[in-house]
Scaffold this active site. Structure first.
Site, PDB file in Angstrom:
ATOM      1  N   GLY A   1     -36.247 -13.733   2.675  1.00  0.00           N
ATOM      2  CA  GLY A   1     -36.312 -12.374   3.201  1.00  0.00           C
ATOM      3  C   GLY A   1     -35.991 -11.311   2.172  1.00  0.00           C
TER       4      GLY A   1
ATOM      5  CG  ASP B   1     -36.610 -20.736  -1.887  1.00  0.00           C
ATOM      6  OD1 ASP B   1     -36.309 -19.623  -1.420  1.00  0.00           O
ATOM      7  OD2 ASP B   1     -36.495 -21.808  -1.231  1.00  0.00           O
TER       8      ASP B   1
ATOM      9  NE  ARG C   1     -35.637 -14.105   7.797  1.00  0.00           N
ATOM     10  CZ  ARG C   1     -36.062 -15.205   8.434  1.00  0.00           C
ATOM     11  NH1 ARG C   1     -36.981 -15.116   9.365  1.00  0.00           N
ATOM     12  NH2 ARG C   1     -35.590 -16.383   8.115  1.00  0.00           N
TER      13      ARG C   1
ATOM     14  CG  ASN D   1     -25.923 -20.965   0.153  1.00  0.00           C
ATOM     15  OD1 ASN D   1     -25.168 -21.371  -0.719  1.00  0.00           O
ATOM     16  ND2 ASN D   1     -27.250 -20.970   0.004  1.00  0.00           N
TER      17      ASN D   1
ATOM     18  CB  CYS E   1     -17.295 -10.932 -11.342  1.00  0.00           C
ATOM     19  SG  CYS E   1     -16.056 -12.085 -10.708  1.00  0.00           S
TER      20      CYS E   1
ATOM     21  CB  CYS F   1     -31.577 -16.153   9.130  1.00  0.00           C
ATOM     22  SG  CYS F   1     -31.174 -14.917   7.915  1.00  0.00           S
TER      23      CYS F   1
ATOM     24  CB  CYS G   1     -10.893 -12.106 -10.868  1.00  0.00           C
ATOM     25  SG  CYS G   1     -12.374 -13.095 -10.601  1.00  0.00           S
TER      26      CYS G   1
END
Ligand SMILES: [Zn+2]
Length: 251
Positions: free
Chosen positions: A38, A59, A70, A128, A170, A186, A243
């Site tokens: 999306g 991907d 979408r 994620n 960051c 989603c 951090c």
């Protein structure tokens, strides 16, 4: 640039802030886009149309009928194909003058380090926390600016994490790696389709600005969008001096 390129990019070249020089920077740049869903769809489409020279789309998923509401890189005819390859086809149809590398894989830390080290800018269009943290680790290690977006239901957010700058946090300064953040997918929660378009297009805008050195980036600011009321909230983000990820790498 040849005559065709001068025409193709003329409406950017006309802008004082961009011009021929800015367009050359785009053509010479390399963008790493994590996720062809999306957010990655509108983000990659605008990078391609604007003439960003090399786009790497990562991907590991295939196009599914439920994506098409979408994920505008993909088409009904390409259901079942790898998203990275479907995305590459869409980007090259829009602009055959650029280079598009389609990687059907879920990149681990070592692979991300390799991919990020060769990138001018990184766009995190994943869904994620594990991937977002892995992408951030690589961007901190190689000091490559990261444009991060997220959308769920009617809520969106976007920021830039640019660790080339000493004052810029960051991703882990904001969301600690050991924090208790649950992924909301989603697939179970739903997502309002145009919101991924809004946030993804803004990710492209920030990436193009970073490459050309135009304006002021979202580094140090988190924008939150409430799509129900269509209201934006801007939150100032500071570095976390403790951090565990980025403190040691910077002054
Ligand atoms: Zn940090």
């Amino acid at each position: 640039m040849n005559d065709q390129q001068l025409l193709r990019y003329s409406r950017h070249i006309l802008l004082d802030e961009i011009g021929i020089e800015g367009q050359h920077k785009l053509l010479a740049a390399s963008a790493l886009v994590i996720g062809a869903g999306g957010l990655g769809s509108p983000a990659a489409l605008y990078l391609a149309s604007a003439g960003l020279g090399r786009i790497t789309l990562v991907d590991d998923d295939d196009v599914d009928l439920t994506n098409l509401q979408r994920q505008i890189l993909h088409t009904t005819a390409r259901v079942g194909q790898p998203k990275a390859e479907s995305g590459r086809d869409a980007l090259l149809q829009l602009n055959p003058e650029i280079e598009v590398i389609a990687l059907r894989e879920r990149a681990d830390d070592a692979r991300l380090s390799e991919l990020v080290s060769g990138a001018t800018v990184v766009l995190d269009c994943s869904d994620n926390f594990a991937t977002r943290h892995a992408v951030n680790r690589a961007c901190v290690a190689h000091k490559v600016p990261l444009v991060s977006g997220a959308v769920i239901r009617f809520d969106g957010q976007i920021s830039v994490f640019d660790t080339r700058r000493d004052d810029s946090p960051c991703y882990s300064c904001l969301f600690p790696q050991d924090g208790k953040f649950e992924d909301v997918a989603c697939s179970t929660m739903g997502v309002f389709a145009p919101l991924v378009g809004v946030i993804g297009a803004m990710q492209a805008a920030e990436a193009l600005k970073l490459v050309m050195g135009v304006g002021t980036s979202l580094a140090g600011r988190l924008l939150l969008l409430d799509g129900r009321e269509m209201e934006w909230t801007s939150i100032a983000l500071a570095r976390n001096p403790a951090c565990p990820l980025c403190a040691a790498t910077r002054a």
